[in-house]
Design a protein around this motif. Structure first.
Motif, PDB file in Angstrom:
ATOM      1  N   SER A   1      11.035  54.513  78.832  1.00 55.30           N
ATOM      2  CA  SER A   1      10.405  54.456  80.155  1.00 55.30           C
ATOM      3  C   SER A   1       8.887  54.369  80.041  1.00 55.30           C
ATOM      4  O   SER A   1       8.245  53.611  80.783  1.00 55.30           O
ATOM      5  CB  SER A   1      10.792  55.687  80.972  1.00 55.30           C
ATOM      6  OG  SER A   1      12.183  55.715  81.208  1.00 55.30           O
TER       7      SER A   1
ATOM      8  N   PHE B   1      15.250  58.024  76.512  1.00 57.21           N
ATOM      9  CA  PHE B   1      14.997  57.438  77.826  1.00 57.21           C
ATOM     10  C   PHE B   1      13.520  57.573  78.204  1.00 57.21           C
ATOM     11  O   PHE B   1      12.912  56.631  78.730  1.00 57.21           O
ATOM     12  CB  PHE B   1      15.879  58.106  78.882  1.00 57.21           C
ATOM     13  CG  PHE B   1      15.618  57.628  80.281  1.00 57.21           C
ATOM     14  CD1 PHE B   1      16.087  56.398  80.710  1.00 57.21           C
ATOM     15  CD2 PHE B   1      14.875  58.408  81.160  1.00 57.21           C
ATOM     16  CE1 PHE B   1      15.828  55.942  82.000  1.00 57.21           C
ATOM     17  CE2 PHE B   1      14.608  57.960  82.450  1.00 57.21           C
ATOM     18  CZ  PHE B   1      15.093  56.731  82.872  1.00 57.21           C
TER      19      PHE B   1
ATOM     20  N   TRP C   1      19.461  61.857  74.335  1.00 53.81           N
ATOM     21  CA  TRP C   1      19.490  60.749  75.271  1.00 53.81           C
ATOM     22  C   TRP C   1      18.254  60.762  76.188  1.00 53.81           C
ATOM     23  O   TRP C   1      17.658  59.722  76.441  1.00 53.81           O
ATOM     24  CB  TRP C   1      20.759  60.819  76.122  1.00 53.81           C
ATOM     25  CG  TRP C   1      22.011  60.478  75.375  1.00 53.81           C
ATOM     26  CD1 TRP C   1      22.914  61.365  74.844  1.00 53.81           C
ATOM     27  CD2 TRP C   1      22.500  59.171  75.049  1.00 53.81           C
ATOM     28  NE1 TRP C   1      23.939  60.684  74.223  1.00 53.81           N
ATOM     29  CE2 TRP C   1      23.712  59.339  74.335  1.00 53.81           C
ATOM     30  CE3 TRP C   1      22.037  57.885  75.302  1.00 53.81           C
ATOM     31  CZ2 TRP C   1      24.465  58.268  73.870  1.00 53.81           C
ATOM     32  CZ3 TRP C   1      22.787  56.807  74.843  1.00 53.81           C
ATOM     33  CH2 TRP C   1      23.976  56.992  74.130  1.00 53.81           C
ATOM     34  N   TRP C   2      17.890  61.947  76.657  1.00 50.82           N
ATOM     35  CA  TRP C   2      16.749  62.061  77.551  1.00 50.82           C
ATOM     36  C   TRP C   2      15.449  61.717  76.830  1.00 50.82           C
ATOM     37  O   TRP C   2      14.548  61.098  77.389  1.00 50.82           O
ATOM     38  CB  TRP C   2      16.679  63.457  78.154  1.00 50.82           C
ATOM     39  CG  TRP C   2      15.478  63.700  79.017  1.00 50.82           C
ATOM     40  CD1 TRP C   2      14.478  64.607  78.818  1.00 50.82           C
ATOM     41  CD2 TRP C   2      15.130  63.016  80.230  1.00 50.82           C
ATOM     42  NE1 TRP C   2      13.532  64.541  79.813  1.00 50.82           N
ATOM     43  CE2 TRP C   2      13.908  63.564  80.702  1.00 50.82           C
ATOM     44  CE3 TRP C   2      15.727  61.986  80.969  1.00 50.82           C
ATOM     45  CZ2 TRP C   2      13.286  63.121  81.856  1.00 50.82           C
ATOM     46  CZ3 TRP C   2      15.111  61.548  82.117  1.00 50.82           C
ATOM     47  CH2 TRP C   2      13.906  62.102  82.559  1.00 50.82           C
TER      48      TRP C   2
ATOM     49  N   SER D   1      23.341  58.823  70.212  1.00 53.00           N
ATOM     50  CA  SER D   1      22.251  58.158  70.928  1.00 53.00           C
ATOM     51  C   SER D   1      21.558  57.133  70.043  1.00 53.00           C
ATOM     52  O   SER D   1      21.246  56.019  70.484  1.00 53.00           O
ATOM     53  CB  SER D   1      21.240  59.191  71.419  1.00 53.00           C
ATOM     54  OG  SER D   1      20.749  59.975  70.335  1.00 53.00           O
TER      55      SER D   1
END
Length: 380
Positions: A93, A89, A85-86, A326
């Motif tokens: 981003s 992200f 997930w990170w 994810s």
């Protein structure tokens, strides 16, 4: 003079597992004495990975294929790109922040996914120094992998082969002799927007299927007399009539991206094959003595194509459930599922063992269904 057969491996992300199944069946059909039936190997995108893996193996053709099949059978999503997930992200981003930097990345190129695990995997699995050894021993005549330069817009076929081979330059494409490295391989397989571009010398390169006007061209320039092509689309073998299905919703983002990817990975190959077959028909109509008298540097190039007989989109649609949560969330939110009409886009990223195994089995089955034609092709 021994005929120079070329193996053409197209791109398509996870779809390239189909090629491995075809090669497995081929290794079983051909006699054990066939040390290596393809002195010329050309690959693009994920097909480049298969091409280099075969070219850098020092064993027989069957041993080379078995090693390649073993690598694919053990492959997981995490071996190709980060999917936490990170990780997702951070990638999203960075794309957002690029809007405040004229659409450019910071210290590294922009991409939706981080394929650093693939760099490590291929760096450990493929011994690039063996390519030159196979060329010196006569097992391999040449290998070429294609990538597209984002500054020039040209497709460059980086090749390593016999010293007598000369580079070429055509409209928006050319061939450059160089010792192949991991950078060339990752550049060729950098699916646009999905994986980061790779800098080679003074230019950034990405997926070789982009703007590849003539996928057959590198093999012919390298001296191929006949072509064995493994595609990743069932369009050429589709016998069913186009059934009109009522439209339930407007195209999803995944559906749109899927068509864009197909236009790069599928359409150019199929168009080039059609062009090659028509040229062969025209050349055969011209008597050989007339061609010699007019000094026409033309020759018919025999070819055989193996492509999926089952729709890969449907196979991908039922295998999306095996992806990490994810990724399933990401694909579902963009409509890259069977329900959203974008399973095509998902198929390029579906590096799950279930999807890979099913494609490899399909490749083997399709090849055995053409066993007689395969034997005739290699006996010609």
């Amino acid at each position: 003079m021994t005929e120079k057969r070329a193996l053409i491996l197209s791109g398509g992300g996870a779809r390239a597992a189909y090629q491995v199944g075809v090669l497995q069946a081929l290794a079983e059909i051909l006699p054990e004495s066939a040390h290596h039936p393809f002195p010329i190997i050309c690959g693009t995108s994920a097909g480049a990975i298969n091409a280099v893996a075969l070219s850098a193996h020092t064993g027989s053709f069957k041993e080379s294929v078995n090693a390649l099949a073993s690598m694919w059978s053990e492959l997981t999503v995490g071996d190709v790109y980060l999917h936490g997930w990170w990780d997702l992200f951070k990638s999203v981003s960075s794309l957002g922040f690029s809007l405040f930097n004229q659409g450019m990345g910071g210290k590294k190129p922009l991409s939706l996914l981080d394929n650093s695990p693939l760099w490590e995997l291929l760096g450990n699995k493929i011994r690039f120094e063996n390519i030159d050894r196979n060329i010196q021993s006569g097992k391999l005549f040449a290998i070429a992998i294609s990538a597209m330069g984002y500054k020039s817009g040209h497709t460059v076929s980086f090749y390593q082969g016999h010293p007598d081979i000369k580079g070429w330059s055509r409209y928006r494409r050319g061939g450059v002799a160089t010792p192949l490295r991991l950078e060339h391989l990752l550049a060729s397989s950098a699916i646009p927007t999905v994986f980061p571009t790779v800098r080679i010398n003074r230019e950034y390169f990405g997926d070789g299927a982009l703007r590849q006007l003539a996928p057959m061209s590198p093999a012919i320039h390298l001296g191929a007399d006949s072509l064995f092509v493994i595609g990743v689309s069932g369009n050429r073998s589709a016998a069913k009539a186009d059934k009109r299905v009522p439209v339930k919703h407007s195209p999803s983002m995944g559906q749109i991206v899927g068509h864009l990817l197909n236009s790069a990975f599928v359409d150019s190959l199929e168009g080039d094959l059609e062009h090659l077959e028509r040229m062969n028909e025209l050349i055969r109509l011209i008597p050989e003595e007339n061609r010699k008298a007019a000094n026409l540097q033309l020759r018919a190039v025999n070819n055989m194509v193996i492509s999926p007989t089952s729709p890969l989109d449907a196979i991908a649609g039922r295998n999306i459930r095996y992806l990490p949560k994810s990724l399933r969330f990401f694909l579902r939110s963009t409509g890259s599922t069977a329900k959203g009409g974008g399973a095509t886009a998902a198929s390029y990223l579906l590096f799950s063992n279930e999807f890979i195994t099913e494609l490899m089995e399909l490749g083997k089955r399709d090849t055995y269904e053409k066993e007689v034609a395969v034997r005739n092709f290699f006996d010609a």
